[in-house]
Scaffold this active site. Structure first.
Site, short mmCIF file in Angstrom:
data_model
loop_
_atom_site.label_atom_id
_atom_site.label_comp_id
_atom_site.label_asym_id
_atom_site.label_seq_id
_atom_site.Cartn_x
_atom_site.Cartn_y
_atom_site.Cartn_z
CG HIS A 36 -2.12 -1.00 0.93
ND1 HIS A 36 -3.36 -0.64 0.46
CD2 HIS A 36 -2.15 -2.35 1.07
CE1 HIS A 36 -4.12 -1.72 0.34
NE2 HIS A 36 -3.40 -2.78 0.70
N GLY A 126 -7.24 -14.50 -7.46
CA GLY A 126 -7.73 -14.13 -6.12
C GLY A 126 -6.76 -14.47 -5.01
CB ALA A 127 -3.74 -16.42 -4.83
N GLY A 128 -3.86 -12.92 -4.54
CA GLY A 128 -2.96 -11.79 -4.26
C GLY A 128 -1.65 -11.91 -5.01
CD GLU A 164 -6.06 -4.24 -11.78
OE1 GLU A 164 -5.25 -4.71 -12.60
OE2 GLU A 164 -6.24 -4.72 -10.66
CG ASP A 176 -0.14 -5.53 -8.53
OD1 ASP A 176 0.69 -5.47 -7.61
OD2 ASP A 176 -1.37 -5.48 -8.35
CE1 TYR A 228 -4.92 -2.00 -3.06
CE2 TYR A 228 -6.16 -0.20 -4.07
CZ TYR A 228 -4.98 -0.90 -3.90
OH TYR A 228 -3.84 -0.49 -4.55
C1 GLA Z 1 -2.77 -4.59 -4.90
C2 GLA Z 1 -2.66 -3.45 -5.90
C3 GLA Z 1 -1.27 -2.83 -5.89
C4 GLA Z 1 -0.84 -2.47 -4.47
C5 GLA Z 1 -1.09 -3.63 -3.51
C6 GLA Z 1 -0.82 -3.27 -2.09
O1 GLA Z 1 -1.95 -5.64 -5.28
O2 GLA Z 1 -2.95 -3.92 -7.18
O3 GLA Z 1 -1.24 -1.70 -6.73
O4 GLA Z 1 -1.49 -1.30 -4.03
O5 GLA Z 1 -2.40 -4.14 -3.60
O6 GLA Z 1 0.53 -3.03 -1.90
#
Ligand code: GLA
Length: 386
Positions: A36, A126-128, A164, A176, A228
């Protein structure tokens, strides 16, 4: 990887009745540290992983975009003239949003031909681990080449982010897509999210006998809703009250003053971001001076900050982190946007199976769903495969 690449060619031929002009791929990512901080114009340190999305693309002789994927029966078709964020929805908003966003960054979409796109992926959704950025980056690189646009990778990352933010409607940062486009084997991408300058920082994991374990809790999250966006809003409010453009401009030494000016919740959100930026800088310095065995405490501290100050962890993530730490990990933290998704643990290779067994056991004991636990390596960013 070879299977995914050959498979997508064969599936493309079957669905569209001809060979694609090329196949491109882009990886998911793991964020080593810096959560973040991207949309606060600070620092992040993600790496590309050995889970990828492939996109087979073929030029058409009309002006239609058609996109299919191996994970949906739906074939979505849009004339280039009608392409716009308002006309896109569902999973196809990621690839088609990229086509639209290329136009926003100056591509002349009136002069390009239609294309057929087929997508396949082994990045868990969905797993981050940024399955969405993997799609965006593969498609951005493919269309840039097919349409002869000549954008650099930094711009393509911004294109993916725009898709996005606007076409999908998730207010995410630039991390990302940058990791997916700029990653290199056994290295992390140290990115300044204000200037977008990046440096490759070698991780040296194998040499140090270390592995990265991913614990996908199976708790799903969506960044287009809820937590978020509200965290992002708190950060913006904090920056406004403190009179800075972004929280990047607040240092750890400024926190005492910030505590006097902000309400308790906003202060804790701000403290997470400010200390996390510092932890990214400390991690980069530590990696360079002492190697990866020395960064464990920084990872642990990052998790505590996200759990207590930013409040984006969930019980499954906390359990994964604590169990990994208790079973030989040098450091562990949740990774990604939070509210579910995955945790990472940095562990000596000979502790990995113990950690995996312990996590399975701990989740069962707590009545949580079975997590998916696996190792990843830091891998190459987006490439043309064939
Ligand atoms: C998600 C968002 C990123 C970033 C992270 C938190 O993955 O896509 O841009 O903000 O959360 O670090």
């Amino acid at each position: 990887m070879t299977d995914l690449r050959t498979g997508v060619r064969e599936d493309f031929a079957e669905i569209f009745g001809r060979e694609p002009d090329g196949v491109w791929s882009a990886p998911g990512r793991v964020n080593l540290i810096g959560e973040h901080t991207d949309y606060n114009l600070g620092f992040v340190l993600p790496f590309a992983i050995n889970r990828r999305t492939v996109a087979a693309v073929g030029v058409r002789d009309d002006r239609i975009l058609r996109v299919g994927s191996t994970f949906s029966d739906e074939l979505v078709e849009v004339p280039l003239e009608e392409l716009g964020p308002g006309t896109l929805s569902g999973w196809s908003a990621y690839p088609l949003g990229v086509a639209w966003a290329l136009g926003e960054f100056g591509a002349d979409l009136e002069a390009v031909p239609g294309v057929d796109i087929l997508i396949d992926s082994n990045v868990p959704v969905g797993a981050g681990l940024s399955s969405s950025a993997a799609i965006e980056s593969a498609v951005a690189l493919a269309l840039d080449e097919i349409w002869r646009l000549g954008f650099d990778r930094r711009t393509l990352a911004r294109v993916g982010q725009r898709a996005e933010n606007v076409a999908v409607g998730a207010p995410t940062g630039i991390m990302d897509q940058s990791a997916s486009l700029l990653g290199e084997p056994d290295a992390a991408v140290f990115l300044d999210c204000r200037s977008l300058d990046s440096e490759i920082v070698p991780l040296g994991l194998e040499e140090a006998g270390l592995q990265i374990v991913i614990i996908d809790t199976g708790v799903t999250h969506a960044h287009s809703t809820g937590g978020y966006a509200s965290r992002r809003a708190s950060c913006e409010e904090g920056a406004r009250v403190l009179g800075v453009e972004a929280l990047r401009d607040v240092s750890v030494a400024d926190l005492d003053r910030a505590r006097e000016l902000l309400d308790d919740v906003t202060f804790r959100r701000v403290r997470h971001v400010v200390t996390e930026d510092q932890r990214v800088l400390d991690t980069v310095r530590t990696l360079r001076e002492h190697g990866p065995t020395a960064i464990g405490e920084l990872l642990d501290a990052s998790h505590v900050s996200m759990r207590d100050d930013f409040e984006i962890s969930v019980p499954e993530l906390d359990l994964a982190v604590e169990t990994a730490q208790a079973n030989g990990a040098l450091g562990a933290r949740m990774t990604g946007g939070g509210f579910g998704g995955a945790a990472i643990a940095l562990a000596p290779a000979d502790a990995v199976s113990r950690i995996m067994v312990a996590i399975d056991g701990a989740f069962a004991e707590h009545g949580f769903g079975q997590p998916d636990v696996f190792t990843v390596t830091a891998s190459q960013g987006a490439v043309r495969e064939s």
